[in-house]
Motif scaffolding. Sequence first.
Motif, short mmCIF file in Angstrom:
data_model
loop_
_atom_site.label_atom_id
_atom_site.label_comp_id
_atom_site.label_asym_id
_atom_site.label_seq_id
_atom_site.Cartn_x
_atom_site.Cartn_y
_atom_site.Cartn_z
N GLN A 169 35.29 51.31 21.44
CA GLN A 169 36.51 51.05 22.22
C GLN A 169 36.48 49.66 22.88
OE1 GLN A 169 37.03 53.90 25.37
NE2 GLN A 169 38.97 53.05 26.05
N PHE A 170 35.29 49.17 23.19
CA PHE A 170 35.14 47.86 23.84
C PHE A 170 35.77 46.73 23.01
CE2 PHE A 170 31.49 48.21 21.09
CZ PHE A 170 31.37 46.95 20.54
N LYS A 171 35.83 46.92 21.69
CA LYS A 171 36.35 45.85 20.82
C LYS A 171 37.81 45.53 21.13
CE LYS A 171 33.19 46.55 16.96
NZ LYS A 171 33.05 46.79 15.52
N THR A 172 38.57 46.51 21.56
CA THR A 172 39.99 46.28 21.87
C THR A 172 40.15 45.48 23.16
OG1 THR A 172 40.25 48.35 23.09
CG2 THR A 172 40.66 48.43 20.71
N GLN A 173 39.11 45.44 23.98
CA GLN A 173 39.15 44.73 25.26
C GLN A 173 38.42 43.38 25.20
OE1 GLN A 173 37.28 47.58 27.84
NE2 GLN A 173 38.79 49.15 27.39
N ALA A 174 37.77 43.09 24.07
CA ALA A 174 36.96 41.87 23.96
C ALA A 174 37.83 40.62 23.96
CB ALA A 174 36.11 41.92 22.70
N GLN A 175 37.38 39.60 24.67
CA GLN A 175 38.09 38.32 24.68
C GLN A 175 37.57 37.37 23.61
OE1 GLN A 175 37.56 36.85 28.67
NE2 GLN A 175 35.54 35.97 28.24
N SER A 176 36.37 37.67 23.09
CA SER A 176 35.81 36.86 22.01
C SER A 176 34.67 37.62 21.34
CB SER A 176 35.26 35.53 22.56
OG SER A 176 34.14 35.76 23.39
N SER A 177 34.32 37.15 20.14
CA SER A 177 33.16 37.68 19.43
C SER A 177 32.51 36.55 18.65
CB SER A 177 33.54 38.83 18.51
OG SER A 177 34.38 38.39 17.47
N TYR A 214 30.14 40.52 21.65
CA TYR A 214 31.51 40.60 22.16
C TYR A 214 31.47 40.34 23.66
CZ TYR A 214 32.44 42.95 17.74
OH TYR A 214 32.55 43.25 16.41
N GLU A 215 32.35 39.48 24.15
CA GLU A 215 32.46 39.25 25.58
C GLU A 215 33.65 40.07 26.07
OE1 GLU A 215 32.59 35.02 26.25
OE2 GLU A 215 30.41 34.90 26.08
N VAL A 216 33.35 40.99 26.99
CA VAL A 216 34.35 41.96 27.44
C VAL A 216 34.49 41.89 28.96
CG1 VAL A 216 35.06 44.39 27.36
CG2 VAL A 216 33.61 43.46 25.53
N PRO A 217 35.61 41.36 29.45
CA PRO A 217 35.81 41.33 30.89
C PRO A 217 36.14 42.74 31.41
CG PRO A 217 37.72 40.38 29.77
CD PRO A 217 36.70 40.72 28.71
N VAL A 218 35.48 43.11 32.50
CA VAL A 218 35.74 44.39 33.16
C VAL A 218 35.73 44.12 34.66
CG1 VAL A 218 34.91 46.74 33.57
CG2 VAL A 218 34.65 45.72 31.30
N GLY A 219 36.87 44.28 35.29
CA GLY A 219 36.97 43.96 36.71
C GLY A 219 36.67 42.48 36.92
N THR A 220 35.75 42.18 37.83
CA THR A 220 35.39 40.79 38.11
C THR A 220 34.15 40.34 37.35
OG1 THR A 220 34.09 41.48 40.03
CG2 THR A 220 36.40 40.89 40.43
N HIS A 221 33.67 41.19 36.42
CA HIS A 221 32.44 40.89 35.68
C HIS A 221 32.72 40.74 34.18
CE1 HIS A 221 30.80 42.59 39.41
NE2 HIS A 221 29.76 41.81 39.16
#
Length: 155
Positions: free
Chosen positions: A14-22, A91-98
């Motif tokens: 599921q993280f892939k849909t939220q990723a900003q880059s790979s 994959y870089e995945v932003p979650v909240g402030t992290h």
Amino acid sequence: MIEIERKFLVKNTQFKTQAQSSTRIVQGFLNTHADRTVRVRIKGAQGYLTIKGRSNAAGTSRFEWETAIPLAEAETLLNLCEPGILDKVRYEVPVGTHLFEVDEFHGENQGLIVAEIELQNEDETFDKPDWLGEEVTGQVKYYNSQLAKKPFSTW
């Protein structure tokens, strides 16, 4: 140059849909001694040389030094590495402030997906997304240097 991070298994993709880059990463280790690891990495079209020290007792922090090196030099140094070159997509995945860095491994580590989050201090709180699984911080078998020696497929 102290890195503070926590590491988790990932339950699904599921993280892939939220990723900003790979980015594809290929890396090997020139040295995997417990007191210091020396890593050569190719991330995209850039090479890196990284030295990491021994982790603290909790496995959350350790010395880390990294510098960019030319791609051709990184390719040459990979030929000098200990057996067990890692191949993964980060994959870089932003979650909240992290920002979570989620590594989906290939080759002999196929099937393993690990998320890391870097923190400013060991007690820092952060949002945990639904796809985040069991915490494996400090479990040596999940260190990349150990995955190169004893791949996930052999567990």
